[in-house]
Design a protein around this motif. Structure first.
Motif, PDB file in Angstrom:
ATOM      1  N   ILE B  48      -4.589  -9.154  -7.468  1.00  0.00           N
ATOM      2  CA  ILE B  48      -3.195  -8.632  -7.644  1.00  0.00           C
ATOM      3  C   ILE B  48      -3.001  -7.735  -6.524  1.00  0.00           C
ATOM      4  CG2 ILE B  48      -3.598  -6.775  -9.266  1.00  0.00           C
ATOM      5  CD1 ILE B  48      -1.099  -7.541 -10.802  1.00  0.00           C
ATOM      6  N   ALA B  49      -3.998  -6.852  -6.066  1.00  0.00           N
ATOM      7  CA  ALA B  49      -3.958  -5.890  -5.157  1.00  0.00           C
ATOM      8  C   ALA B  49      -3.579  -6.441  -3.533  1.00  0.00           C
ATOM      9  CB  ALA B  49      -5.403  -5.122  -5.088  1.00  0.00           C
ATOM     10  N   ARG B  50      -4.403  -7.578  -3.456  1.00  0.00           N
ATOM     11  CA  ARG B  50      -3.953  -8.262  -2.303  1.00  0.00           C
ATOM     12  C   ARG B  50      -2.689  -8.777  -2.140  1.00  0.00           C
ATOM     13  NH1 ARG B  50      -8.690 -12.513  -0.494  1.00  0.00           N
ATOM     14  NH2 ARG B  50      -9.950 -10.829  -1.457  1.00  0.00           N
ATOM     15  N   GLU B  51      -2.034  -9.420  -3.136  1.00  0.00           N
ATOM     16  CA  GLU B  51      -0.825  -9.908  -3.158  1.00  0.00           C
ATOM     17  C   GLU B  51       0.168  -9.022  -3.070  1.00  0.00           C
ATOM     18  OE1 GLU B  51      -1.964 -13.492  -6.189  1.00  0.00           O
ATOM     19  OE2 GLU B  51      -0.345 -12.417  -6.572  1.00  0.00           O
ATOM     20  N   LEU B  52      -0.129  -7.684  -3.801  1.00  0.00           N
ATOM     21  CA  LEU B  52       0.850  -6.622  -3.622  1.00  0.00           C
ATOM     22  C   LEU B  52       1.077  -6.222  -2.223  1.00  0.00           C
ATOM     23  CD1 LEU B  52       2.765  -5.897  -5.844  1.00  0.00           C
ATOM     24  CD2 LEU B  52       1.157  -3.836  -5.994  1.00  0.00           C
ATOM     25  N   GLY B  53      -0.386  -6.062  -1.409  1.00  0.00           N
ATOM     26  CA  GLY B  53      -0.595  -5.725  -0.152  1.00  0.00           C
ATOM     27  C   GLY B  53       0.269  -6.402   0.944  1.00  0.00           C
ATOM     28  N   GLU B  54       0.042  -7.893   0.606  1.00  0.00           N
ATOM     29  CA  GLU B  54       0.425  -8.718   1.568  1.00  0.00           C
ATOM     30  C   GLU B  54       2.007  -9.206   1.402  1.00  0.00           C
ATOM     31  OE1 GLU B  54      -2.021 -12.077   1.206  1.00  0.00           O
ATOM     32  OE2 GLU B  54      -3.783 -11.020   2.278  1.00  0.00           O
ATOM     33  N   GLY B  55       2.395  -9.313   0.103  1.00  0.00           N
ATOM     34  CA  GLY B  55       3.461 -10.080  -0.196  1.00  0.00           C
ATOM     35  C   GLY B  55       4.857  -9.285   0.175  1.00  0.00           C
ATOM     36  N   PRO B  56       6.144  -9.819  -0.036  1.00  0.00           N
ATOM     37  CA  PRO B  56       7.167  -9.317   0.389  1.00  0.00           C
ATOM     38  C   PRO B  56       7.528  -8.237  -0.788  1.00  0.00           C
ATOM     39  CG  PRO B  56       7.693 -11.400  -1.015  1.00  0.00           C
ATOM     40  CD  PRO B  56       6.131 -11.426  -0.478  1.00  0.00           C
ATOM     41  N   THR B  57       8.410  -7.475  -0.649  1.00  0.00           N
ATOM     42  CA  THR B  57       8.630  -5.994  -1.441  1.00  0.00           C
ATOM     43  C   THR B  57       9.250  -6.812  -2.865  1.00  0.00           C
ATOM     44  OG1 THR B  57       9.500  -5.002   0.614  1.00  0.00           O
ATOM     45  CG2 THR B  57       9.642  -3.878  -1.252  1.00  0.00           C
ATOM     46  N   GLY B  58       9.856  -7.770  -2.714  1.00  0.00           N
ATOM     47  CA  GLY B  58      10.293  -8.352  -3.995  1.00  0.00           C
ATOM     48  C   GLY B  58       9.285  -8.818  -5.037  1.00  0.00           C
ATOM     49  N   GLN B  59       8.089  -8.663  -4.533  1.00  0.00           N
ATOM     50  CA  GLN B  59       6.775  -8.902  -5.613  1.00  0.00           C
ATOM     51  C   GLN B  59       6.761  -7.602  -6.738  1.00  0.00           C
ATOM     52  OE1 GLN B  59       3.869 -10.766  -3.518  1.00  0.00           O
ATOM     53  NE2 GLN B  59       3.561 -11.955  -5.213  1.00  0.00           N
ATOM     54  N   ILE B  60       6.777  -6.658  -6.087  1.00  0.00           N
ATOM     55  CA  ILE B  60       6.874  -5.391  -6.908  1.00  0.00           C
ATOM     56  C   ILE B  60       7.845  -5.619  -8.220  1.00  0.00           C
ATOM     57  CG2 ILE B  60       7.443  -2.786  -6.895  1.00  0.00           C
ATOM     58  CD1 ILE B  60       6.103  -2.622  -4.387  1.00  0.00           C
ATOM     59  N   GLU B  61       9.015  -5.870  -7.732  1.00  0.00           N
ATOM     60  CA  GLU B  61      10.138  -6.058  -8.837  1.00  0.00           C
ATOM     61  C   GLU B  61       9.807  -7.163  -9.635  1.00  0.00           C
ATOM     62  OE1 GLU B  61      12.260  -4.084  -9.199  1.00  0.00           O
ATOM     63  OE2 GLU B  61      11.692  -2.927  -7.267  1.00  0.00           O
ATOM     64  N   GLU B  62       9.030  -8.134  -9.433  1.00  0.00           N
ATOM     65  CA  GLU B  62       8.606  -9.274 -10.293  1.00  0.00           C
ATOM     66  C   GLU B  62       7.723  -8.755 -10.958  1.00  0.00           C
ATOM     67  OE1 GLU B  62       6.572 -12.610  -8.250  1.00  0.00           O
ATOM     68  OE2 GLU B  62       5.775 -13.152 -10.073  1.00  0.00           O
ATOM     69  N   TYR B  63       6.655  -8.010 -10.767  1.00  0.00           N
ATOM     70  CA  TYR B  63       5.807  -7.569 -11.430  1.00  0.00           C
ATOM     71  C   TYR B  63       6.283  -6.590 -12.227  1.00  0.00           C
ATOM     72  CZ  TYR B  63       2.259  -9.470  -8.252  1.00  0.00           C
ATOM     73  OH  TYR B  63       1.475 -10.374  -7.458  1.00  0.00           O
ATOM     74  N   ARG B  64       6.976  -5.654 -12.037  1.00  0.00           N
ATOM     75  CA  ARG B  64       7.694  -4.847 -12.812  1.00  0.00           C
ATOM     76  C   ARG B  64       8.393  -5.428 -14.043  1.00  0.00           C
ATOM     77  NH1 ARG B  64       9.996  -0.408  -8.426  1.00  0.00           N
ATOM     78  NH2 ARG B  64       7.937   0.623  -8.513  1.00  0.00           N
ATOM     79  N   ALA B  65       9.021  -6.504 -13.860  1.00  0.00           N
ATOM     80  CA  ALA B  65       9.684  -7.471 -14.717  1.00  0.00           C
ATOM     81  C   ALA B  65       9.008  -7.996 -15.834  1.00  0.00           C
ATOM     82  CB  ALA B  65      10.351  -8.536 -14.046  1.00  0.00           C
ATOM     83  N   ILE B  66       7.644  -8.467 -15.444  1.00  0.00           N
ATOM     84  CA  ILE B  66       6.590  -8.929 -16.179  1.00  0.00           C
ATOM     85  C   ILE B  66       6.071  -7.928 -17.424  1.00  0.00           C
ATOM     86  CG2 ILE B  66       4.373  -9.963 -16.411  1.00  0.00           C
ATOM     87  CD1 ILE B  66       4.690 -11.272 -13.866  1.00  0.00           C
ATOM     88  N   LEU B  67       6.058  -6.782 -16.276  1.00  0.00           N
ATOM     89  CA  LEU B  67       5.506  -5.398 -17.116  1.00  0.00           C
ATOM     90  C   LEU B  67       6.537  -5.099 -18.313  1.00  0.00           C
ATOM     91  CD1 LEU B  67       3.968  -3.392 -14.625  1.00  0.00           C
ATOM     92  CD2 LEU B  67       2.685  -4.191 -16.604  1.00  0.00           C
ATOM     93  N   GLY B  68       7.832  -5.099 -18.128  1.00  0.00           N
ATOM     94  CA  GLY B  68       8.705  -5.076 -18.694  1.00  0.00           C
ATOM     95  C   GLY B  68       9.133  -5.733 -19.986  1.00  0.00           C
ATOM     96  N   SER B  69       8.688  -6.880 -19.792  1.00  0.00           N
ATOM     97  CA  SER B  69       9.101  -8.234 -20.897  1.00  0.00           C
ATOM     98  C   SER B  69       7.681  -8.261 -21.658  1.00  0.00           C
ATOM     99  CB  SER B  69       9.614  -9.314 -20.261  1.00  0.00           C
ATOM    100  OG  SER B  69       8.576  -9.845 -19.410  1.00  0.00           O
ATOM    101  N   GLU B  70       6.805  -8.499 -21.036  1.00  0.00           N
ATOM    102  CA  GLU B  70       5.617  -9.171 -21.780  1.00  0.00           C
ATOM    103  C   GLU B  70       4.722  -8.104 -22.464  1.00  0.00           C
ATOM    104  OE1 GLU B  70       3.591 -12.154 -19.913  1.00  0.00           O
ATOM    105  OE2 GLU B  70       5.293 -12.694 -19.098  1.00  0.00           O
ATOM    106  N   GLY B  71       3.580  -8.721 -23.012  1.00  0.00           N
ATOM    107  CA  GLY B  71       2.568  -8.009 -23.651  1.00  0.00           C
ATOM    108  C   GLY B  71       1.723  -7.369 -22.637  1.00  0.00           C
ATOM    109  N   ALA B  72       2.010  -7.338 -21.467  1.00  0.00           N
ATOM    110  CA  ALA B  72       1.204  -6.550 -20.433  1.00  0.00           C
ATOM    111  C   ALA B  72       1.415  -5.113 -20.804  1.00  0.00           C
ATOM    112  CB  ALA B  72       1.231  -6.872 -18.939  1.00  0.00           C
ATOM    113  N   GLY B  73       2.478  -4.748 -20.849  1.00  0.00           N
ATOM    114  CA  GLY B  73       3.065  -3.220 -21.164  1.00  0.00           C
ATOM    115  C   GLY B  73       2.403  -2.379 -21.986  1.00  0.00           C
ATOM    116  N   GLU B  74       2.915  -1.198 -21.933  1.00  0.00           N
ATOM    117  CA  GLU B  74       2.556  -0.152 -22.842  1.00  0.00           C
ATOM    118  C   GLU B  74       1.076   0.271 -23.288  1.00  0.00           C
ATOM    119  OE1 GLU B  74       4.554   2.224 -23.449  1.00  0.00           O
ATOM    120  OE2 GLU B  74       6.058   1.256 -22.406  1.00  0.00           O
TER     121      GLU B  74
END
Lengths: 76, 76
Positions: B48-74
């Motif tokens: 995940i660190a590697r993908e965030l480092g290399e990937g397009p900025t949109g990746q951050i938004e995608e990850y935030r969306a997952i964090l916002g919606s799923e059981g990964a959060g809070e």
């Protein structure tokens, strides 16, 4: 989520992995929402499982190569 | 790795995430090499660190969306 649907996971990580985790948590955080390292771990678990489920078979080989070469391997 | 370069990480995960972890460990295992759930977590952190480092900025938004919606959060 009800209490009994949760499990406590203990993992030994290297200082470098801890730093990666901190950096990722910071990058995912925003002024509106702080992301903890635990959240990053939960997100990372979901991401890797998803990628393995969707991706080409070659992905397994790539992951095994990382496990074989880097600090992710052994113990635990 | 010397002892002092390691840290013990505690994360509370859902049953579902635990099952994902088990399945991923099984998929990465081979008759020659068993992969533990701890190894999957360490691998996932690096990925995940590697993908965030290399990937397009949109990746951050995608990850935030997952964090916002799923059981990964809070919590944690």
């Amino acid at each position: 989520m009800p209490k009994k649907e949760r499990k406590r996971l203990q993992v030994v990580i290297s200082d470098e992995q801890d730093a990666l985790l901190t950096r990722t948590a910071y990058e995912l955080s925003s002024p509106e929402r702080l992301i903890s390292k635990s959240e990053v771990v939960r997100l990372a678990i979901e991401k890797i499982a998803r990628e393995l489920g969707e991706g080409p078979t070659g992905q397994i080989e790539e992951y095994r190569a990382i496990l074989g070469s880097e600090g992710a391997g052994e113990e635990g």
